[in-house]
Each structure stands twice: as structure tokens, then as C-alpha cells.
Motif scaffolding. Sequence first.
Motif, PDB file in Angstrom:
ATOM      1  N   UNK A 209     -32.383 -24.204  23.205  1.00 47.75           N
ATOM      2  CA  UNK A 209     -31.947 -22.807  23.265  1.00 47.75           C
ATOM      3  C   UNK A 209     -31.692 -22.369  24.701  1.00 47.75           C
ATOM      4  N   UNK A 210     -30.508 -21.796  24.918  1.00 44.83           N
ATOM      5  CA  UNK A 210     -30.246 -21.023  26.140  1.00 44.83           C
ATOM      6  C   UNK A 210     -30.228 -19.557  25.745  1.00 44.83           C
ATOM      7  N   UNK A 211     -30.899 -18.703  26.528  1.00 41.41           N
ATOM      8  CA  UNK A 211     -30.934 -17.279  26.205  1.00 41.41           C
ATOM      9  C   UNK A 211     -30.846 -16.437  27.465  1.00 41.41           C
ATOM     10  N   UNK A 212     -30.148 -15.319  27.354  1.00 43.15           N
ATOM     11  CA  UNK A 212     -30.111 -14.363  28.453  1.00 43.15           C
ATOM     12  C   UNK A 212     -28.707 -14.065  28.950  1.00 43.15           C
ATOM     13  N   UNK A 213     -28.639 -13.074  29.837  1.00 40.41           N
ATOM     14  CA  UNK A 213     -27.381 -12.642  30.438  1.00 40.41           C
ATOM     15  C   UNK A 213     -27.692 -12.184  31.862  1.00 40.41           C
ATOM     16  N   UNK A 214     -26.929 -11.254  32.399  1.00 44.40           N
ATOM     17  CA  UNK A 214     -27.146 -10.799  33.766  1.00 44.40           C
ATOM     18  C   UNK A 214     -28.497 -10.086  33.893  1.00 44.40           C
ATOM     19  N   UNK A 215     -29.285 -10.503  34.891  1.00 46.67           N
ATOM     20  CA  UNK A 215     -30.538  -9.842  35.271  1.00 46.67           C
ATOM     21  C   UNK A 215     -31.612  -9.904  34.186  1.00 46.67           C
ATOM     22  N   UNK A 216     -31.469 -10.781  33.189  1.00 38.62           N
ATOM     23  CA  UNK A 216     -32.412 -10.820  32.069  1.00 38.62           C
ATOM     24  C   UNK A 216     -33.814 -11.231  32.503  1.00 38.62           C
ATOM     25  N   UNK A 217     -34.791 -10.903  31.651  1.00 41.53           N
ATOM     26  CA  UNK A 217     -36.212 -11.150  31.924  1.00 41.53           C
ATOM     27  C   UNK A 217     -36.521 -12.625  31.654  1.00 41.53           C
ATOM     28  N   UNK A 218     -36.306 -13.449  32.663  1.00 33.74           N
ATOM     29  CA  UNK A 218     -36.389 -14.907  32.563  1.00 33.74           C
ATOM     30  C   UNK A 218     -37.710 -15.391  31.984  1.00 33.74           C
ATOM     31  N   UNK A 220     -40.051 -14.024  30.148  1.00 34.32           N
ATOM     32  CA  UNK A 220     -40.292 -13.732  28.738  1.00 34.32           C
ATOM     33  C   UNK A 220     -39.471 -14.626  27.826  1.00 34.32           C
ATOM     34  N   UNK A 221     -38.254 -14.928  28.244  1.00 32.63           N
ATOM     35  CA  UNK A 221     -37.389 -15.786  27.435  1.00 32.63           C
ATOM     36  C   UNK A 221     -37.922 -17.210  27.367  1.00 32.63           C
ATOM     37  N   UNK A 222     -38.410 -17.724  28.501  1.00 33.80           N
ATOM     38  CA  UNK A 222     -38.982 -19.070  28.519  1.00 33.80           C
ATOM     39  C   UNK A 222     -40.263 -19.108  27.678  1.00 33.80           C
ATOM     40  N   UNK A 223     -41.122 -18.116  27.846  1.00 34.19           N
ATOM     41  CA  UNK A 223     -42.373 -18.074  27.088  1.00 34.19           C
ATOM     42  C   UNK A 223     -42.119 -17.916  25.587  1.00 34.19           C
ATOM     43  N   UNK A 224     -41.020 -17.273  25.230  1.00 32.54           N
ATOM     44  CA  UNK A 224     -40.679 -17.100  23.812  1.00 32.54           C
ATOM     45  C   UNK A 224     -40.228 -18.406  23.178  1.00 32.54           C
ATOM     46  N   UNK A 225     -39.802 -19.373  24.022  1.00 30.06           N
ATOM     47  CA  UNK A 225     -39.402 -20.668  23.481  1.00 30.06           C
ATOM     48  C   UNK A 225     -38.044 -21.169  23.912  1.00 30.06           C
ATOM     49  N   UNK A 226     -37.368 -20.453  24.821  1.00 37.77           N
ATOM     50  CA  UNK A 226     -36.072 -20.930  25.304  1.00 37.77           C
ATOM     51  C   UNK A 226     -36.257 -22.137  26.220  1.00 37.77           C
ATOM     52  N   UNK A 227     -35.313 -23.078  26.153  1.00 39.93           N
ATOM     53  CA  UNK A 227     -35.311 -24.206  27.084  1.00 39.93           C
ATOM     54  C   UNK A 227     -34.735 -23.794  28.433  1.00 39.93           C
ATOM     55  N   UNK A 228     -33.697 -22.984  28.378  1.00 40.97           N
ATOM     56  CA  UNK A 228     -33.025 -22.484  29.580  1.00 40.97           C
ATOM     57  C   UNK A 228     -32.795 -20.988  29.414  1.00 40.97           C
ATOM     58  N   UNK A 229     -32.819 -20.278  30.541  1.00 42.53           N
ATOM     59  CA  UNK A 229     -32.677 -18.825  30.451  1.00 42.53           C
ATOM     60  C   UNK A 229     -32.204 -18.262  31.783  1.00 42.53           C
ATOM     61  N   UNK A 230     -31.864 -16.985  31.752  1.00 42.14           N
ATOM     62  CA  UNK A 230     -31.541 -16.222  32.956  1.00 42.14           C
ATOM     63  C   UNK A 230     -32.488 -15.008  32.968  1.00 42.14           C
ATOM     64  N   UNK A 231     -32.771 -14.391  34.083  1.00 45.26           N
ATOM     65  CA  UNK A 231     -32.283 -14.699  35.405  1.00 45.26           C
ATOM     66  C   UNK A 231     -33.500 -14.664  36.339  1.00 45.26           C
TER      67      UNK A 231
END
Length: 296
Positions: A209-218, A220-231
Motif C-alpha cells: 500500500x502507498x497512501x497519502x498526498x501533499x503534506x500528509x501525516x506520514x 499515522x499512515x505507516x502505523x496504520x499499515x501502509x508500506x509507503x506514504x507521504x509526507x
Amino acid sequence: MRKVSIQIQSIVGRRSYGCDILFRVIDIQNRQGRSYAILYGEDYRLIADAPFEDLIQVDARLQRKISEQFESLEKQSLQLFRQDIDLIHEKQEYQSSNAYVENYQFFQVPGRVLHLDGDSSYLKKCTALYEKIGVPVYGVHCDEKEMPNKIASFIDHYRPDIMVITGHDAYSKAKGKKSDINAYRHSKYFVETVIEARRKIPHRDQLVIFAGACQSHFESLIHAGANFASSPSRVNIHALDPVYIVAKVAFTPFVDSVNVWDVLRNTLTGEKGLGGVDTKGVLRTGMPFRPVMDEE
């Protein structure tokens, strides 16, 4: 640049920010007698709003100039990416042919991508790049707020190996500290979507999973289970950055891990805007490859 009547789909810049980013007007609202425009970044996955008096419409000449600059960067990233893919292909060819001793023909099955995007125009740009690179993709336009409720059915229907959850986002200092997810426009919806996806497929190597966009809460996205995220540094990311990340995973053999730095170095934003954890690739190689010829 000239000040004119702002309309939906107008391309504008913000005077207070020195017109550093081009935006597309996607909605117009009236608040306490003042007109405000809801803005989507033209090249960055950023959402913002601004009063009309802060907006300047950007003429076609400047639009072309900025567009050409981004196209140049995109071509450089694509060239570097293709070099990486060629090296992976050569390695596979070497191994499959027993160091070129045998003349085995092999075929490859890259991972399938489900790309959820809150912006229909960005979705078109991304799917065009997937097709150019050769990554099988299902593109779905979905409002960020609706993603958490729809993701489970999307996974059941499309059965992806890799998933992109993106659209637009922004951090607002007026709403709280950078550590507060409620200070972000859409980060909480991206996080909820990742959580729901992990309810279906918990393992990071069974669904990347990649998740996020500009200025996203990196974090939280990783802790939620994303493999890759921004920002990681809360900076803006380019519209096409998610494609380069997941395409690298799609073309990396499942027996190999994808080094995070190898993924980031070919993006347009780099490590300030993107990050992740070591992840296995999803490419599978098979043999023999024997094209079936129709009988005459």
C-alpha cells in the motif's frame, strides 16, 4: 499574470505565496460576504482555499513555461526508472538462462495495481504513465472522504497486489500542531482507508500500500499499515510520485526486497516528501514462453 474574473477550472496562483504553485479552481464558495475558491494543485497533490482578492489568473504563456519544466523533470524520472527496470530484466534473464548457458525463454507477471485517486485529472495522468511503463492498473476516481467505506468492496472486486490511496491533502497550522491528524484536510480519511484495507489483507507483503498526498501525516499512515506514504517533512509531492513508487515494487521479483532509497531516488519529490519500509517485490517470472501460433 492578470487579475480577472475567477471561474471554476481557472488556473490561478496565490498572491500571498508569490504564485509559487499553480492551482485549478474546483469550487467557489461564499463566506460572510466574501468569495473563496477551493483549489487543487496542478502539479502537486495539494488542496487549498483562498479569497478571490488573493488570486491571480495565470496566462497561457506562463502555464506552458511551468508545464515544460515539470515535463522535463518527469522525463528524467522516467528515464532513470526505465534504467532500473532494464537492470532487473537483465538479472532475470541471466538467472533464467543459467548464466546464458541455456536458451530458455521466460515471461514475467508484474503486480496488479489498484489506484484510488481523489482527483480525476490526476488519475488520468497516472494511468497513462502506468500504461507507458507497462504496469497493469485499475484506476478508480473516489472522493477521499468516501474511500474508507468503499475500499473493502474495491479489494474484493479488483484483487490487487498493490494499492495506491491518494488524492489531495494539506496541513493547516490554524487547526493544530503537525502531530495532530485533525489539522490535516484528508489524512484521517487516508489512514482510515489503510486500516480498512488491512482488515481485509493484514500482511504488508500480500498487499503493498502507498497512501497519502501533499503534506500528509506520514507517521499515522505507516502505523496504520501502509508500506509507503507521504509526507515525512510535510512537503508537497508531485502528482506522479505514487506511480514511480509502486511501479518499482511491481517490477521487483517477489524473492527480492525493495530498498526504500532505491524507490525514492527516482521520484520527483525525494525523501522529504516520501518514505516507507522495506518491502518485497511482487514480480513473478515463469517459463517456458512459447507463443501459440494459429493453425492455417
